[in-house]
Motif scaffolding. Sequence first.
Motif, PDB file in Angstrom:
ATOM      1  N   SER A 655       0.842  -1.198   0.000  1.00 21.84           N
ATOM      2  CA  SER A 655       0.000   0.000   0.000  1.00 21.84           C
ATOM      3  C   SER A 655       0.872   1.240   0.000  1.00 21.84           C
ATOM      4  O   SER A 655       0.765   2.090  -0.869  1.00 21.84           O
ATOM      5  CB  SER A 655      -0.936  -0.014   1.202  1.00 21.84           C
ATOM      6  N   TYR A 657       4.839   2.998   2.064  1.00 28.17           N
ATOM      7  CA  TYR A 657       5.743   3.027   3.208  1.00 28.17           C
ATOM      8  C   TYR A 657       6.268   4.438   3.396  1.00 28.17           C
ATOM      9  O   TYR A 657       6.286   5.255   2.470  1.00 28.17           O
ATOM     10  CB  TYR A 657       6.885   2.004   3.081  1.00 28.17           C
ATOM     11  N   LYS A 686       8.830   2.713   7.863  1.00 31.85           N
ATOM     12  CA  LYS A 686       7.679   1.919   8.272  1.00 31.85           C
ATOM     13  C   LYS A 686       6.898   1.536   7.026  1.00 31.85           C
ATOM     14  O   LYS A 686       6.613   2.379   6.179  1.00 31.85           O
ATOM     15  CB  LYS A 686       6.782   2.681   9.238  1.00 31.85           C
ATOM     16  N   PHE A 688       3.624  -0.507   5.165  1.00 30.17           N
ATOM     17  CA  PHE A 688       2.233  -0.903   5.347  1.00 30.17           C
ATOM     18  C   PHE A 688       1.838  -1.843   4.210  1.00 30.17           C
ATOM     19  O   PHE A 688       1.966  -1.506   3.039  1.00 30.17           O
ATOM     20  CB  PHE A 688       1.311   0.319   5.334  1.00 30.17           C
ATOM     21  N   ASN A 696       8.209  -4.947   9.308  1.00 30.71           N
ATOM     22  CA  ASN A 696       7.424  -3.817   8.822  1.00 30.71           C
ATOM     23  C   ASN A 696       7.925  -2.487   9.335  1.00 30.71           C
ATOM     24  O   ASN A 696       7.392  -1.442   8.984  1.00 30.71           O
ATOM     25  CB  ASN A 696       5.960  -3.991   9.216  1.00 30.71           C
ATOM     26  N   GLU A 697       8.957  -2.493  10.151  1.00 33.19           N
ATOM     27  CA  GLU A 697       9.452  -1.255  10.740  1.00 33.19           C
ATOM     28  C   GLU A 697      10.948  -1.394  10.990  1.00 33.19           C
ATOM     29  O   GLU A 697      11.412  -2.438  11.469  1.00 33.19           O
ATOM     30  CB  GLU A 697       8.704  -0.965  12.049  1.00 33.19           C
TER      31      GLU A 697
END
Length: 832
Positions: A655, A657, A686, A688, A696-697
């Motif tokens: 989606s 980042y 981060k 998504f 994811n981070e």
Amino acid sequence: MKKIFFLFTLISLTYIAMAQGNMQGQGRQGFDMSNFNGIITGKVIDSLDRTGVEFANIALYKLKDSSLVTGTLTDASGSFMLEKLMPGRYYIDVKFIGYQSRRLNGIIVSPRSPKVDLGTLSILAASENIDAVVVTGEKKMLLHNLDKKVFNVDKDIAVEGGTAADVLQNIPSVEVDADGNVSLRGSSNVNILIDGRPSMLNSMEELPAQMIDRVEVITNPSAKYDPDGITGIINIVLKKRKEAGYNGMVSLNAGTGNKYNASVNMNWRQDKVNVFANYSFRRGQMNRYSIGDRITLFNGGADSSFLSQNSDGQSKMLFHNIRGGFDYFFDPKTTLSFTGNLNFRSFDMDNNVLSNSYSNFNSNTLQNTRSSLNTNDGLGHEYSLNFKRTYDIPGKEWTADAFFSRNTNNNLNNINQQEVFNTVPSNALERAKTDGWMNTFTVQTDYVTPFGNGGRIESGLKAQIRRSDADYAYTIFNTSTSTWDFDANRSNHFVYSEEIYSAYGIYSNSFASGKFSYQLGLRVEDQHAKSDQRTTNQVADVNRLNLFPTAHIRWEPNPVNSLQLSYSRRVNRPSVMVLNPFLNTSDKFNWSQGNPYLEPEFTSSIDLSHNLNFPKTKITTSVYYRDTRNGFSRKMTVIDTVASQPTLTTFINLSHYENIGAEAVVTQNIAKWWRLNASYSYYYSKLFGDVVSGANEGRSWNAKLASFFTIGKNVDIQLTGNYRAPSITVGGSGRGFHMEGGAQGKSKEMYWVDLGARINVLNKKGTITVRVSDIFNTQKMKYSSWDTNFYSYNESWRDSRVIFVGFSYRINNYRMRQEKKVDSDDSFDITE
């Protein structure tokens, strides 16, 4: 129809620009006080290297009461023009961050002299002593301009005998991994250019450091530049001289481990002709090693399998690069240039991989030894034709350029696989052959003209057409017939074509006595692309129309401080290899498959920077934020339905980042014989979307410190240290499969130290260099990857500790040649 319309528009703009130039040359006769238009022109240059200073503030004041009349900014060549002036007496202040301010008094505009040409105005860097009678004519190693950082390679001892990869590795915010992959601000989504054009090099290892003049890092480019590269542009500018007469330089270098390189740079100019030629040779050998382990879980973790892989290999490289061209000066305002480049490359790699696999739920064991000998030969050639026309009005310029390149690649990989599966041996001889080529044709025109009161308009059109073809044939040796049989399941033919038509416009100006300057731009691109996997008959057509706005504003309250805020929208398009949908199973433990429907990722970037300039200290700090939509991510899964349980690597769109970062660069002159360059970069990401837990981070940082020592008049020593902190890397590059990290990886810390020395001999016509890279032999990459059902750990390293010894000889003082003549009102001289 679109192509015809575009070419028609391009030709029309060309005729308009020529017609306007003729009108400017006609001049005016007579004089009407009611339509009086006083004009003041001039050019601002750096007092040391005599190059134009872009974006310098020019403020015009009345001599009577010091009231501000008008102001403007210099263009890319340092030229400026103030117009619509009434008769009177004036003075001008010239200011630019990092330079001493300069004032010119006694400027008179009158009916008899409505046009005043101030000529060339040289300004002195703020870090120099203005009271000195003689200023040494050498460039600074690191310069900070309005929209970019400039790294002068000549001043970096730590890259002597090295390659472009060594040069980039020493630049703040830039990193280069063991495979030569370049990243900027923690991301490999960077657009690398050679002389302002896309690079046709397969690796930065192909370009010797001796051929590079400087490197420009542009983190938020204007609309004039192509929008490719999420984090910005790295432009490598090659050496080219235009001094009168002939001059040149010859360099020879040798390093431990059979590493040799040489280069010759020559230049000759007389009257209206300038001719230049460069040749470089590089021969090298590199040993590489890696170890890796992977555990895969089944049935909710009740069962598992183990895979251990160890590899070692040796690569042998041979590169020849020939570059030459000419400039023809029709008159002082019109120049035609031609440049050609030939690149011959040979890259051989033998590699041995030992794999051991064991499954505890069925007690199967597999030992695989894979030996491969890979030979890669290629030829690249590039040609560019450039036309430049300037006018009597300072800042007005028209350019037209055409560029063509062709890159061919022939690869042959002979593979010998020996296996033992549960005590049952087998042997296979395999061969993979790839024939590929890529053609790129570009035509563009750019036009710059002053507009209004101190403003400037830039505009341009560009067309880029690209074609590529890769035919991959896999064969297996049939022992019963002693023939090589074609393997259709592992062969494929992929063709890709792309056309991009673009136009841009930029307006820039200043206000508040030149303390504030701004630039607004917009670029429009129309992309048409087609990927054709002819083996599986998979075809994907793409048509996109995109807008790329840019904005820059700078505030300079005084000569010591400046603050700049910038915005740009950029794009990262997936590479041809990543788009190829064919399932590559040539390595039974590591499969890969492209995604032809992978969308480009688009980034909106905001950058805030501050420059602080003192006579002996320069500090640049910046913070930035990037929001990327459709971000690329590497996706790894284990195929547990296959006996070898390979990992399958592909790319997907997420989606979006986000990236947040901060940087600081400090240049400190501690003493006449000692100076420091230090940089620190921090970045947080981060992501998504479809990402496994824990990936994811991520956050990380790196630091670089270079210390320069001058001993006497002829000896310089440089000590450089680099540190990269551990990082969870999120977001892939979209450029290839063979890379650590991605959205499922973590890299451990890495650090190393380099040492170099330079000794001038033969009355400074010759230079002896000695360099030791990675003194403590610590440059090793360690990284891990995981998903819900597997975890892997890998280490890789190469011969990073190398001793280089080199000698260079300058003909007619090739590098340091400076014009001795300076303006009559300057209080200092330039010496060679």
